[in-house]
Design a protein around this motif. Structure first.
Motif, short mmCIF file in Angstrom:
data_model
loop_
_atom_site.label_atom_id
_atom_site.label_comp_id
_atom_site.label_asym_id
_atom_site.label_seq_id
_atom_site.Cartn_x
_atom_site.Cartn_y
_atom_site.Cartn_z
N LYS A 83 0.83 -1.20 0.00
CA LYS A 83 0.00 0.00 0.00
C LYS A 83 0.87 1.26 0.00
O LYS A 83 0.63 2.20 -0.76
CB LYS A 83 -0.93 -0.01 1.21
CG LYS A 83 -1.86 1.20 1.33
CD LYS A 83 -2.79 1.02 2.53
CE LYS A 83 -3.75 2.20 2.67
NZ LYS A 83 -3.05 3.45 3.05
N CYS A 84 1.91 1.26 0.82
CA CYS A 84 2.81 2.43 0.91
C CYS A 84 3.57 2.63 -0.40
O CYS A 84 3.74 3.77 -0.86
CB CYS A 84 3.80 2.25 2.06
SG CYS A 84 3.03 2.28 3.69
N GLU A 87 1.33 4.13 -3.08
CA GLU A 87 1.08 5.56 -2.82
C GLU A 87 2.29 6.41 -3.20
O GLU A 87 2.14 7.47 -3.81
CB GLU A 87 0.71 5.76 -1.35
CG GLU A 87 -0.67 5.23 -1.00
CD GLU A 87 -0.96 5.31 0.49
OE1 GLU A 87 -0.04 5.67 1.27
OE2 GLU A 87 -2.10 4.99 0.88
N GLN A 90 2.49 6.62 -6.92
CA GLN A 90 1.24 7.11 -7.52
C GLN A 90 0.64 6.12 -8.53
O GLN A 90 0.21 6.49 -9.61
CB GLN A 90 1.46 8.49 -8.15
CG GLN A 90 1.89 9.54 -7.14
CD GLN A 90 2.07 10.90 -7.76
OE1 GLN A 90 1.10 11.50 -8.24
NE2 GLN A 90 3.30 11.41 -7.77
N SER A 92 -2.21 2.70 -8.44
CA SER A 92 -3.28 2.25 -7.56
C SER A 92 -2.91 0.99 -6.80
O SER A 92 -3.44 0.73 -5.73
CB SER A 92 -4.57 2.02 -8.36
OG SER A 92 -4.38 1.05 -9.37
#
Length: 369
Positions: A83-84, A87, A90, A92
């Motif tokens: 997840k990190c 992010e 950029q 998904s």
């Protein structure tokens, strides 16, 4: 069986006679101009202390994962790290792998099918070529970084195409015209896959991120065994592709997951690098110093990999031995690994190399050639 052993031995003898036999050796001591530890994070004491602290707080990080991620090997650490990563880049989604080789095997053996064509830069990582053998898709090669040749190939294709490139090439040390290739991919409705093993950390989060090409790239491969000083890789993509890989990519499905320590070290490395931008800044300063010494090189002027062409295996071996005598660790690349006449000394620059070391290295090379 005996016949095969004889064949194997003959092949090894030929390499030994040519002076290109590979052997495993203890890690050498000397001035490092050959490792991929571009930012020195693999031996950074502050980062090591952070990792030790996290292990002391949670020794379970060192436990084996016990299985593939689809059985018993998934964890909150793996999911949180993915997840990190997504992010920060950029995208998904992100999907972690034990190595960049494994990630490329998964991508190219799974996404293209027998109705597709994979068009690869002729200098793409070996892992991509090996992965294409696992695919039912047709594979074509275009001349290294040659936009015109790539477009000529695209024009002739009736099937859907995947284009595979690196953003920074490890043999030539040059950058891909990534924005122009992304434009061609869009024009011909092809999927673009970009391997950023050597660019991540050297150029921020990679050139896809720097040029804001996330929407034009189908998959972005980031590896962590180089500038981040860790190990493993991530495929950055959209949610559907991640789910497809989880369901159909054999190298992911049938591989035991790495320990949580590996995923934790990647997440910690990202955070550490974000707070210590002095390391890439110093690396680029050292690249400028090297380039100012006047050695001819086909490499990009801001690349940490600088190739010095020595078109003769014996001469190249002698130069490497001379450098070794002076305490410099370098890597010579002989034919047939590269085309005959393009044999080279591959110089890797780092944030921790000193100006004195760089100047002395180049003086020895200039005196030899």
């Amino acid at each position: 069986m005996l016949k095969n052993l004889n064949r194997f031995q003959e092949a090894l003898c030929k390499r030994e006679q040519a002076g290109t036999l590979r052997t495993l050796k203890p890690k050498a001591e000397g001035i490092d101009f050959y490792s991929n530890d571009y930012l020195g994070l693999a031996k950074n004491k502050e980062l090591q202390d952070l990792l030790v602290k996290k292990i002391n707080e949670n020794p379970q990080l060192l436990s084996g994962s016990t299985g593939s991620r689809l059985i018993s090997g998934n964890s909150r650490v793996a999911a949180f790290t993915e997840k990190c990563i997504a992010e920060k880049h950029q995208f998904s989604s992100a999907l972690l792998f034990p190595s960049g080789y494994n990630a490329n095997l998964a991508l190219f053996s799974t996404l293209p099918d027998r109705h597709d064509t994979i068009i690869v830069d002729e200098q793409i990582h070996r892992s991509v070529h090996d992965a294409c053998k696992m695919s039912n898709a047709r594979k074509l090669k275009f001349r290294h970084n040659d936009i015109e040749d790539l477009e000529n190939i695209l024009k002739r294709q009736e099937k859907h195409c995947y284009i595979a490139i690196e953003s920074l090439y490890s043999m030539e040390g040059d950058l891909a015209p990534i924005r122009e290739i992304a434009g061609l991919a869009k024009q011909y409705e092809a999927d673009l896959i970009v391997d950023e093993a050597h660019a991540f950390g050297v150029f921020g989060n990679g050139l896809v991120d720097q040029y804001h090409l996330q929407d034009q790239v189908t998959a972005n491969v980031i590896t962590y065994g180089k500038a981040l000083g860790a190990h493993g890789a991530a495929i950055l993509c959209n949610d559907s592709i991640k789910s497809y890989l989880v369901n159909f990519a054999s190298p992911f499905i049938y591989t035991t997951s790495a320990q949580d320590f590996q995923w934790m070290s990647i997440k910690t490395g990202y955070d550490f690098l974000e707070e210590h931008q002095e390391f890439p800044a110093q690396l680029h300063e050292n690249i400028k110093i090297f380039r100012s010494q006047g050695l001819e090189s086909p490499s990009s002027e801001n690349s940490p990999v600088q190739a010095i062409i020595i078109p003769d295996n014996k001469k190249l071996k002698s130069l490497q031995e001379r450098l070794s005598e002076e305490g410099f660790l370098t890597y010579a690349i002989y034919s047939p690994t590269v085309k005959e006449g393009t044999e080279r000394l591959r110089i890797c620059l780092h944030s921790f190399n000193t100006e004195e070391e760089i100047v002395k290295l180049t003086e020895i090379i200039k005196g030899f050639i």
